[in-house]
Design a protein around this motif. Structure first.
Motif, short mmCIF file in Angstrom:
data_model
loop_
_atom_site.label_atom_id
_atom_site.label_comp_id
_atom_site.label_asym_id
_atom_site.label_seq_id
_atom_site.Cartn_x
_atom_site.Cartn_y
_atom_site.Cartn_z
N THR A 92 -48.31 -1.06 -6.98
CA THR A 92 -48.42 -1.67 -8.30
C THR A 92 -47.05 -1.93 -8.89
N SER A 93 -46.98 -2.91 -9.75
CA SER A 93 -45.77 -3.17 -10.53
C SER A 93 -46.16 -3.81 -11.85
N LYS A 94 -45.36 -3.55 -12.88
CA LYS A 94 -45.63 -4.12 -14.21
C LYS A 94 -44.32 -4.27 -14.97
N ALA A 95 -44.18 -5.39 -15.65
CA ALA A 95 -43.04 -5.64 -16.54
C ALA A 95 -43.59 -6.08 -17.89
N THR A 96 -43.18 -5.38 -18.96
CA THR A 96 -43.71 -5.66 -20.29
C THR A 96 -42.56 -5.89 -21.26
N CYS A 97 -42.62 -7.02 -21.97
CA CYS A 97 -41.60 -7.37 -22.97
C CYS A 97 -42.32 -7.66 -24.29
N GLU A 98 -42.06 -6.82 -25.29
CA GLU A 98 -42.73 -6.94 -26.58
C GLU A 98 -41.70 -7.04 -27.69
N VAL A 99 -41.96 -7.92 -28.65
CA VAL A 99 -41.05 -8.13 -29.76
C VAL A 99 -40.84 -6.83 -30.52
N GLY A 100 -39.59 -6.49 -30.78
CA GLY A 100 -39.27 -5.28 -31.52
C GLY A 100 -39.21 -4.03 -30.69
N LYS A 101 -39.44 -4.13 -29.37
CA LYS A 101 -39.40 -2.96 -28.51
C LYS A 101 -38.51 -3.23 -27.29
N GLN A 102 -38.01 -2.16 -26.68
CA GLN A 102 -37.21 -2.28 -25.48
C GLN A 102 -38.11 -2.69 -24.31
N PRO A 103 -37.75 -3.73 -23.54
CA PRO A 103 -38.54 -4.12 -22.38
C PRO A 103 -38.69 -2.96 -21.40
N ALA A 104 -39.85 -2.91 -20.71
CA ALA A 104 -40.13 -1.81 -19.79
C ALA A 104 -40.55 -2.37 -18.43
N ALA A 105 -40.13 -1.68 -17.37
CA ALA A 105 -40.47 -2.08 -16.00
C ALA A 105 -40.92 -0.84 -15.24
N ASP A 106 -42.00 -0.98 -14.45
CA ASP A 106 -42.51 0.15 -13.71
C ASP A 106 -43.11 -0.34 -12.40
N ALA A 107 -42.87 0.40 -11.32
CA ALA A 107 -43.41 0.06 -10.01
C ALA A 107 -43.69 1.34 -9.23
N ASP A 108 -44.77 1.34 -8.46
CA ASP A 108 -45.16 2.54 -7.70
C ASP A 108 -45.73 2.15 -6.35
N VAL A 109 -45.44 2.97 -5.35
CA VAL A 109 -46.09 2.90 -4.04
C VAL A 109 -46.76 4.24 -3.84
N LEU A 110 -48.09 4.24 -3.86
CA LEU A 110 -48.85 5.48 -3.83
C LEU A 110 -49.59 5.64 -2.51
N GLY A 111 -49.78 6.87 -2.10
CA GLY A 111 -50.53 7.13 -0.88
C GLY A 111 -49.69 6.99 0.38
N ALA A 112 -50.37 6.91 1.51
CA ALA A 112 -49.70 6.88 2.81
C ALA A 112 -49.01 5.54 3.05
N VAL A 113 -47.86 5.60 3.73
CA VAL A 113 -47.11 4.41 4.14
C VAL A 113 -46.78 4.54 5.62
N THR A 114 -47.10 3.50 6.38
CA THR A 114 -46.81 3.47 7.81
C THR A 114 -45.97 2.24 8.11
N ALA A 115 -44.87 2.41 8.86
CA ALA A 115 -44.00 1.31 9.24
C ALA A 115 -43.87 1.29 10.76
N LEU A 116 -44.21 0.16 11.37
CA LEU A 116 -44.16 0.00 12.83
C LEU A 116 -44.87 1.16 13.54
N GLY A 117 -46.02 1.55 12.95
CA GLY A 117 -46.84 2.58 13.56
C GLY A 117 -46.41 4.00 13.26
N LYS A 118 -45.33 4.20 12.50
CA LYS A 118 -44.84 5.54 12.18
C LYS A 118 -45.10 5.87 10.72
N ARG A 119 -45.62 7.06 10.47
CA ARG A 119 -45.84 7.53 9.10
C ARG A 119 -44.49 7.86 8.47
N VAL A 120 -44.24 7.33 7.28
CA VAL A 120 -42.94 7.52 6.64
C VAL A 120 -43.13 8.04 5.22
N THR A 121 -42.07 8.68 4.72
CA THR A 121 -42.02 9.13 3.33
C THR A 121 -40.92 8.37 2.61
#
Length: 297
Positions: free
Chosen positions: A144-173
């Motif tokens: 997931t990723s989200k970018a929020t820009c609201e008048v009168g507030k500091q812009p915010a950005a957030d991104a997450d990779v949750l759960g298992a990740v496998t690259a070229l057949g190998k489980r990675v952290t």
């Protein structure tokens, strides 16, 4: 299942990039000429997948770029597709191959008079590159990723990779402290950079995962695949503040002549000295008159 089909003839190198953009449809062209919302409503964009790969064919005698995107939108717009396919002449006998398949792959960008926001959601995804039809480059649970820009507030950005990740057949952290590099002999390597965020006083951008790919499968007439892959990127720009919204600066003294003492709180005014002087004169005159009367008596 929705899909996009990309054909890029290897013999027509002069028109490969153009043909790729045209075949990709409005979503890919929007990356170069974004149809943003009006300035009064700020800006926002979101993209599930964007590739910038160079594919070498025929023992590196022919180079074909693979530049495709899935669900690239600019505000106000949203899109949801679950698969992206591509076709390259000289790869797998010209048959289409799946670049990205997922259970959920959505992108959304919205704007209003006081808020702009881009967001991406990707679930149970598999990413492939030419020459590796059976082995995914990466497999992901939730991105997931989200970018929020609201008048009168500091812009915010957030991104997450949750759960298992496998690259070229190998489980990675994955680690926010630095890239994760996976190497497989006879196949290649991939570098994974996790969750990039950037904010300024008016803008925000978030990328869940950036991949740098160098694959040499030595199969299906593919010599080498190199380049970058972006997963789940969202951006925004704050709408301009309405006229009169900004508050006046604090602790600012009036400009002009030096301020004079204000005696209103003590019952005095600027005429007080003259009144006091007059009263004193009356007292002196009255006192003199009293002395004369007593002498006559």
């Amino acid at each position: 299942m929705n899909s996009n089909d990309f054909r890029m003839p290897a013999r027509r190198l002069a028109t490969v990039a153009t043909a790729t953009a045209l075949a990709a449809g409005p979503g890919a062209l929007a990356g170069a000429h974004a149809a943003h919302a009006t300035a009064d409503h700020g800006r926002a964009s979101a993209v599930v997948l964007r590739t910038g790969l160079d594919v070498s064919l025929l023992n590196k005698t022919v180079n074909v770029p693979l530049a495709v995107s899935l669900n690239e939108v600019q505000a106000p717009q949203s899109a949801e597709k679950t698969a992206l396919t591509a076709r390259l002449d000289g790869v797998d006998n010209g048959n289409p191959f799946t670049v990205l398949g997922a259970d959920v792959a959505s992108a959304k960008a919205t704007t209003s008079a006081d808020r702009a926001e881009g967001s991406v959601h990707l679930a149970h995804a598999k990413l492939h590159v030419p020459g590796l039809p059976l082995l995914p480059l990466v497999e992901l649970d939730t991105v997931t990723s989200k970018a929020t820009c609201e008048v009168g507030k500091q812009p915010a950005a957030d991104a997450d990779v949750l759960g298992a990740v496998t690259a070229l057949g190998k489980r990675v952290t994955l680690s926010a402290g630095g890239p994760t590099i996976v190497k497989v002999p006879g196949v290649g390597e991939v570098r994974l950079d996790l969750s990039e965020r950037e904010t300024t006083s008016r803008t925000a951008a978030a990328t869940a995962l950036e991949l740098k790919v160098s694959v040499n499968p030595l199969k299906l007439n593919v010599a080498e695949v190199e380049g970058t892959v972006t997963l789940a990127k969202a951006t925004c720009e704050t709408p301009p503040a309405p006229a009169g919204r900004s508050a006046p600066p604090e602790n600012v003294k009036p400009q002009g002549a030096p301020a004079k003492a204000d005696l209103a709180e003590t019952g005095g005014s600027s005429t007080t000295p003259y009144i006091a002087g007059g009263a004193l004169a009356l007292v002196v005159v009255g006192g003199g008159a009293l002395v004369l009367v007593r002498r006559k008596g």
